[in-house]
Design a protein around this motif. Structure first.
Motif, PDB file in Angstrom:
ATOM      1  N   PRO A 138       0.880  -1.201   0.011  1.00 36.37           N
ATOM      2  CA  PRO A 138      -0.126  -0.022   0.093  1.00 36.37           C
ATOM      3  C   PRO A 138       1.002   1.294   0.149  1.00 36.37           C
ATOM      4  CG  PRO A 138       0.028  -1.148   2.133  1.00 36.37           C
ATOM      5  CD  PRO A 138       0.863  -1.971   1.173  1.00 36.37           C
ATOM      6  N   GLN A 139       0.440   2.247  -0.908  1.00 38.13           N
ATOM      7  CA  GLN A 139       1.277   3.416  -0.958  1.00 38.13           C
ATOM      8  C   GLN A 139       0.727   4.393   0.190  1.00 38.13           C
ATOM      9  OE1 GLN A 139       3.776   3.432  -2.779  1.00 38.13           O
ATOM     10  NE2 GLN A 139       3.416   1.609  -4.315  1.00 38.13           N
ATOM     11  N   GLU A 140       1.658   5.228   0.493  1.00 32.91           N
ATOM     12  CA  GLU A 140       1.575   6.399   1.338  1.00 32.91           C
ATOM     13  C   GLU A 140       0.360   7.279   0.955  1.00 32.91           C
ATOM     14  OE1 GLU A 140       2.719   6.642   4.614  1.00 32.91           O
ATOM     15  OE2 GLU A 140       3.456   4.660   3.964  1.00 32.91           O
ATOM     16  N   ASP A 141      -0.040   7.397  -0.498  1.00 31.71           N
ATOM     17  CA  ASP A 141      -0.935   8.324  -0.792  1.00 31.71           C
ATOM     18  C   ASP A 141      -2.224   7.743  -0.478  1.00 31.71           C
ATOM     19  OD1 ASP A 141      -0.730   6.382  -2.736  1.00 31.71           O
ATOM     20  OD2 ASP A 141      -1.925   7.514  -4.226  1.00 31.71           O
ATOM     21  N   LEU A 142      -2.428   6.432  -0.225  1.00 32.45           N
ATOM     22  CA  LEU A 142      -3.791   6.008   0.540  1.00 32.45           C
ATOM     23  C   LEU A 142      -4.077   6.447   1.753  1.00 32.45           C
ATOM     24  CD1 LEU A 142      -3.386   2.472  -0.923  1.00 32.45           C
ATOM     25  CD2 LEU A 142      -4.851   4.286  -1.807  1.00 32.45           C
ATOM     26  N   GLN A 143      -3.116   6.903   2.564  1.00 27.78           N
ATOM     27  CA  GLN A 143      -3.138   7.554   3.815  1.00 27.78           C
ATOM     28  C   GLN A 143      -4.337   8.510   3.830  1.00 27.78           C
ATOM     29  OE1 GLN A 143      -2.559   6.132   6.609  1.00 27.78           O
ATOM     30  NE2 GLN A 143      -1.045   4.751   5.805  1.00 27.78           N
ATOM     31  N   SER A 144      -4.353   9.357   2.581  1.00 31.78           N
ATOM     32  CA  SER A 144      -5.359  10.250   2.347  1.00 31.78           C
ATOM     33  C   SER A 144      -6.794  10.003   2.254  1.00 31.78           C
ATOM     34  CB  SER A 144      -4.977  10.812   1.118  1.00 31.78           C
ATOM     35  OG  SER A 144      -5.236  10.423   0.008  1.00 31.78           O
ATOM     36  N   GLU A 145      -6.996   8.737   2.248  1.00 25.96           N
ATOM     37  CA  GLU A 145      -8.607   8.114   2.302  1.00 25.96           C
ATOM     38  C   GLU A 145      -8.892   7.751   3.742  1.00 25.96           C
ATOM     39  OE1 GLU A 145      -8.579   4.364  -0.038  1.00 25.96           O
ATOM     40  OE2 GLU A 145      -7.599   5.449  -1.556  1.00 25.96           O
ATOM     41  N   ALA A 146      -8.070   8.142   4.588  1.00 23.31           N
ATOM     42  CA  ALA A 146      -8.875   8.153   6.051  1.00 23.31           C
ATOM     43  C   ALA A 146      -9.719   9.011   6.316  1.00 23.31           C
ATOM     44  CB  ALA A 146      -7.604   8.722   6.875  1.00 23.31           C
ATOM     45  N   PRO A 147     -10.895   8.681   7.061  1.00 21.53           N
ATOM     46  CA  PRO A 147     -12.023   9.669   7.177  1.00 21.53           C
ATOM     47  C   PRO A 147     -11.688  10.913   7.902  1.00 21.53           C
ATOM     48  CG  PRO A 147     -12.153   7.937   8.294  1.00 21.53           C
ATOM     49  CD  PRO A 147     -10.990   7.557   7.588  1.00 21.53           C
ATOM     50  N   VAL A 148     -11.137  11.949   7.345  1.00 23.98           N
ATOM     51  CA  VAL A 148     -10.724  13.159   7.895  1.00 23.98           C
ATOM     52  C   VAL A 148     -11.840  14.565   7.736  1.00 23.98           C
ATOM     53  CG1 VAL A 148      -8.364  13.067   7.997  1.00 23.98           C
ATOM     54  CG2 VAL A 148      -9.500  14.134   5.989  1.00 23.98           C
ATOM     55  N   THR A 149     -12.761  14.193   7.090  1.00 23.20           N
ATOM     56  CA  THR A 149     -13.924  15.256   6.785  1.00 23.20           C
ATOM     57  C   THR A 149     -15.086  15.143   7.838  1.00 23.20           C
ATOM     58  OG1 THR A 149     -15.020  13.726   4.880  1.00 23.20           O
ATOM     59  CG2 THR A 149     -13.117  15.461   4.409  1.00 23.20           C
ATOM     60  N   GLN A 150     -15.080  13.878   8.207  1.00 26.27           N
ATOM     61  CA  GLN A 150     -16.445  13.658   9.336  1.00 26.27           C
ATOM     62  C   GLN A 150     -15.832  14.097  10.569  1.00 26.27           C
ATOM     63  OE1 GLN A 150     -17.119   9.500   8.825  1.00 26.27           O
ATOM     64  NE2 GLN A 150     -18.027   9.690   6.700  1.00 26.27           N
ATOM     65  N   ALA A 151     -16.680  14.222  11.478  1.00 21.73           N
ATOM     66  CA  ALA A 151     -16.605  14.747  12.936  1.00 21.73           C
ATOM     67  C   ALA A 151     -16.325  13.319  13.524  1.00 21.73           C
ATOM     68  CB  ALA A 151     -17.715  15.235  13.462  1.00 21.73           C
ATOM     69  N   ILE A 152     -15.332  13.200  14.455  1.00 22.83           N
ATOM     70  CA  ILE A 152     -14.756  11.859  14.933  1.00 22.83           C
ATOM     71  C   ILE A 152     -15.573  11.894  16.491  1.00 22.83           C
ATOM     72  CG2 ILE A 152     -12.820  10.534  15.855  1.00 22.83           C
ATOM     73  CD1 ILE A 152     -11.369  11.794  13.544  1.00 22.83           C
ATOM     74  N   ASN A 153     -15.996  10.713  16.387  1.00 23.55           N
ATOM     75  CA  ASN A 153     -16.904  10.217  17.961  1.00 23.55           C
ATOM     76  C   ASN A 153     -15.747   9.431  18.449  1.00 23.55           C
ATOM     77  OD1 ASN A 153     -17.418   7.710  16.873  1.00 23.55           O
ATOM     78  ND2 ASN A 153     -19.443   8.642  16.045  1.00 23.55           N
ATOM     79  N   PRO A 154     -16.123   9.008  19.949  1.00 26.57           N
ATOM     80  CA  PRO A 154     -15.423   8.334  20.780  1.00 26.57           C
ATOM     81  C   PRO A 154     -15.070   7.055  20.092  1.00 26.57           C
ATOM     82  CG  PRO A 154     -16.603   9.505  22.004  1.00 26.57           C
ATOM     83  CD  PRO A 154     -17.240   9.955  20.740  1.00 26.57           C
ATOM     84  N   ALA A 155     -16.273   6.407  19.521  1.00 26.39           N
ATOM     85  CA  ALA A 155     -15.859   5.053  18.907  1.00 26.39           C
ATOM     86  C   ALA A 155     -15.223   5.120  17.587  1.00 26.39           C
ATOM     87  CB  ALA A 155     -17.509   4.402  18.660  1.00 26.39           C
ATOM     88  N   MET A 156     -15.388   6.018  16.899  1.00 27.82           N
ATOM     89  CA  MET A 156     -14.542   6.247  15.623  1.00 27.82           C
ATOM     90  C   MET A 156     -13.165   6.505  15.986  1.00 27.82           C
ATOM     91  SD  MET A 156     -14.989   8.659  12.331  1.00 27.82           S
ATOM     92  CE  MET A 156     -16.699   8.240  12.186  1.00 27.82           C
ATOM     93  N   PHE A 157     -12.818   7.382  16.983  1.00 26.13           N
ATOM     94  CA  PHE A 157     -11.387   7.433  17.199  1.00 26.13           C
ATOM     95  C   PHE A 157     -10.798   6.221  17.953  1.00 26.13           C
ATOM     96  CE2 PHE A 157      -8.226   8.499  20.372  1.00 26.13           C
ATOM     97  CZ  PHE A 157      -7.456   9.664  19.698  1.00 26.13           C
ATOM     98  N   ASP A 158     -11.644   5.436  18.727  1.00 30.19           N
ATOM     99  CA  ASP A 158     -10.809   4.235  19.028  1.00 30.19           C
ATOM    100  C   ASP A 158     -10.628   3.062  17.972  1.00 30.19           C
ATOM    101  OD1 ASP A 158     -11.002   5.300  21.666  1.00 30.19           O
ATOM    102  OD2 ASP A 158     -12.819   4.082  22.170  1.00 30.19           O
ATOM    103  N   ALA A 159     -11.613   3.388  16.995  1.00 27.73           N
ATOM    104  CA  ALA A 159     -11.587   2.173  15.767  1.00 27.73           C
ATOM    105  C   ALA A 159     -10.255   2.646  15.109  1.00 27.73           C
ATOM    106  CB  ALA A 159     -12.715   2.427  15.193  1.00 27.73           C
ATOM    107  N   LEU A 160      -9.774   3.959  14.843  1.00 28.04           N
ATOM    108  CA  LEU A 160      -9.014   4.440  13.964  1.00 28.04           C
ATOM    109  C   LEU A 160      -7.511   4.508  14.710  1.00 28.04           C
ATOM    110  CD1 LEU A 160     -10.711   7.504  12.254  1.00 28.04           C
ATOM    111  CD2 LEU A 160      -9.995   5.443  11.453  1.00 28.04           C
ATOM    112  N   PHE A 161      -7.618   4.709  15.997  1.00 28.84           N
ATOM    113  CA  PHE A 161      -6.227   4.997  16.626  1.00 28.84           C
ATOM    114  C   PHE A 161      -5.954   4.172  17.939  1.00 28.84           C
ATOM    115  CE2 PHE A 161      -7.652   9.411  14.886  1.00 28.84           C
ATOM    116  CZ  PHE A 161      -6.415   9.459  14.271  1.00 28.84           C
ATOM    117  N   GLY A 162      -7.140   3.119  17.950  1.00 29.37           N
ATOM    118  CA  GLY A 162      -6.916   1.974  19.160  1.00 29.37           C
ATOM    119  C   GLY A 162      -6.835   2.429  20.379  1.00 29.37           C
TER     120      GLY A 162
END
Length: 162
Positions: A138-162
């Motif tokens: 996987p290329q680093e440019d795919l990191q831009s596909e991370a959901p940054v345009t949405q408000a991050i709730n606690p469940a999403m934060f835990d899912a993304l960053f553990g």
């Protein structure tokens, strides 16, 4: 090959500059774009399949659990079958302990014989390019596909960053 001004042959034009040339009734540029799309689909799949070291779940599982909508890369219908073919043939390759064994022409031929699939030369070339994309990972440019345009709730934060 055309002769250059100095009498030496001009090198062939790069594929992306030959949009007026045709192959199988389609502009060559179509095959360049299709190959790019399919290689991006391979890198996208690898990106989403990476596992978190702590939880052991994939990025895709984590994002789906958090309710993140995952947008799959666009692939022309004319080449969509190659995604399935690639992962099926690639599953025969395995690993040497030093890394993945790449899908090569012999393995594509063996896979085609085992499955009774007729692989056209243009399809084989694209499958080889997809294998190169797999080897790169996987290329680093795919990191831009991370959901940054949405408000991050606690469940999403835990899912993304553990």
């Amino acid at each position: 090959m055309q002769q250059g001004s100095g009498g030496s042959p001009d090198p062939p034009l790069p594929l992306h500059r030959t949009a007026d040339r045709r192959f199988r009734g389609r502009p060559v540029q179509f095959f360049v774009e299709l190959t790019d799309q399919l290689c991006r689909a391979v890198r996208h799949t690898l990106f989403l399949a990476e596992r978190d070291e702590k939880s052991g779940i994939t990025r895709r599982e984590s994002w789906e659990e958090a309710g993140v909508e995952i947008e799959e890369p666009e692939v022309y219908d004319a080449g969509s079958h190659l995604v399935e073919w690639f992962w099926d043939a690639d599953s025969l390759c395995g690993s040497t302990g030093f890394g993945l064994v790449p899908l090569d022409a012999l393995r594509i031929q063996a896979w085609a014989g085992l499955t009774g699939t007729t692989v056209e030369p243009w399809e084989g070339r694209i499958l080889l390019e997809m294998s190169r994309a797999r080897q790169q990972g996987p290329q680093e440019d795919l990191q831009s596909e991370a959901p940054v345009t949405q408000a991050i709730n606690p469940a999403m934060f835990d899912a993304l960053f553990g």
